[in-house]
Design an enzyme around this catalytic site. Structure first.
Site, mmCIF file in Angstrom:
data_model
loop_
_atom_site.group_PDB
_atom_site.id
_atom_site.type_symbol
_atom_site.label_atom_id
_atom_site.label_comp_id
_atom_site.label_asym_id
_atom_site.label_seq_id
_atom_site.Cartn_x
_atom_site.Cartn_y
_atom_site.Cartn_z
ATOM 1 N N LYS A 83 0.868 -1.077 -0.053
ATOM 2 C CA LYS A 83 0.001 -0.098 0.116
ATOM 3 C C LYS A 83 1.064 1.331 -0.033
ATOM 4 O O LYS A 83 1.842 1.292 1.070
ATOM 5 C CB LYS A 83 -0.866 0.119 1.241
ATOM 6 C CG LYS A 83 -2.287 0.410 0.946
ATOM 7 C CD LYS A 83 -3.160 0.166 2.271
ATOM 8 C CE LYS A 83 -4.533 0.916 1.999
ATOM 9 N NZ LYS A 83 -5.071 1.188 3.446
HETATM 10 C C1 E4P Z 1 -8.069 1.181 3.684
HETATM 11 O O1 E4P Z 1 -7.537 0.888 2.818
HETATM 12 C C2 E4P Z 1 -8.242 2.586 4.349
HETATM 13 O O2 E4P Z 1 -7.004 2.882 4.753
HETATM 14 C C3 E4P Z 1 -9.407 2.614 5.207
HETATM 15 O O3 E4P Z 1 -10.470 2.423 4.693
HETATM 16 C C4 E4P Z 1 -9.400 4.012 5.755
HETATM 17 O O4 E4P Z 1 -10.587 4.356 6.533
HETATM 18 P P1 E4P Z 1 -10.805 5.509 7.622
HETATM 19 O O5 E4P Z 1 -11.196 6.624 6.355
HETATM 20 O O6 E4P Z 1 -11.941 5.125 8.381
HETATM 21 O O7 E4P Z 1 -9.738 5.780 8.370
#
Ligand code: E4P
Length: 213
Positions: A83
């Protein structure tokens, strides 16, 4: 639409792994920090529970540093997806990783131009954040529109990068992701629990239970 779970909590992942509907896992630095464990230890345990893409996020910085961290994770298991934050250094790192056939998930995406750059860099996945965009624009359909627009843009050019609807706050986001044509939705455990229920289902179960007494 594929369903991933958005968590680094092993107990939640163990629970959902018994449902037979989860095809991947996404984590991020906040989710890892919540567990109070080293990222590599959490990710290694997840690879034994879910047999699909597992996103491990590198620390934002210079591409060379992100690449060094990425190689550490990629070596751990073939399902590990790197990521990468949506920055110019992140785009450089994504280009290098995709050239090496290492799966990537470009995250913190909030616009079509960002998604197009990530796709051009060869990203396996892009993660547009629905909830945070809705919150920022105070518009419960901002994230929905972003997903729709990225879908149109990718389909216009036959782009194979997969869209992961992220930052999901409630079942409506899952519905919006499906209607927008997102390839994947990555969903927190709490939202899965909300998705499964409906007042009329509960009412119908009560009626059937009473009939079977
Ligand atoms: C997933 O890859 C993201 O990091 C995650 O959905 C972010 O979610 P949030 O906006 O609740 O932190």
């Amino acid at each position: 639409m594929k369903l991933f779970i958005d968590t680094a909590n092993i107990e939640e992942i163990k629970t959902v792994s018994t449902w037979g509907i989860i095809e991947g896992v996404t984590t991020n630095p906040s989710l890892i920090a919540k567990e109070g464990r080293k990222l590599v230890d959490v990710i290694k345990e997840i690879t034994s529970l879910i047999h699909g893409p597992i996103s491990a996020e590198v620390k934002e910085g210079l591409s060379e540093d992100m690449l060094e961290e990425a190689f550490t994770y990629a070596r751990m298991h073939p399902n590990i997806t790197i990521k990468v934050p949506m920055t110019l250094e992140g785009i450089k790192a994504t280009s290098r990783l995709s050239a090496l056939n290492i799966k990537t998930n470009v995250t913190l995406v909030f616009s079509v131009p960002q998604a197009m750059m990530a796709a051009k860099a060869g990203a396996t996945f892009v993660s547009p954040f629905m909830g945070r965009l809705d919150d920022d624009l105070k518009d419960p359909e901002a994230g929905y529109r972003l997903l729709e627009d990225i879908r149109v843009a990718f389909d216009n050019y036959g782009i194979e990068t997969q869209i992961i609807a992220a930052s999901i706050r409630h079942p409506l986001h899952v519905e919006q992701a499906a209607l927008a044509g997102s390839d994947i939705a990555t969903i927190p455990f709490r939202v899965f629990q909300e998705m499964v229920v409906h007042p009329l289902t509960t009412k119908g179960l009560e009626i059937f239970r009473n009939a079977q007494k």
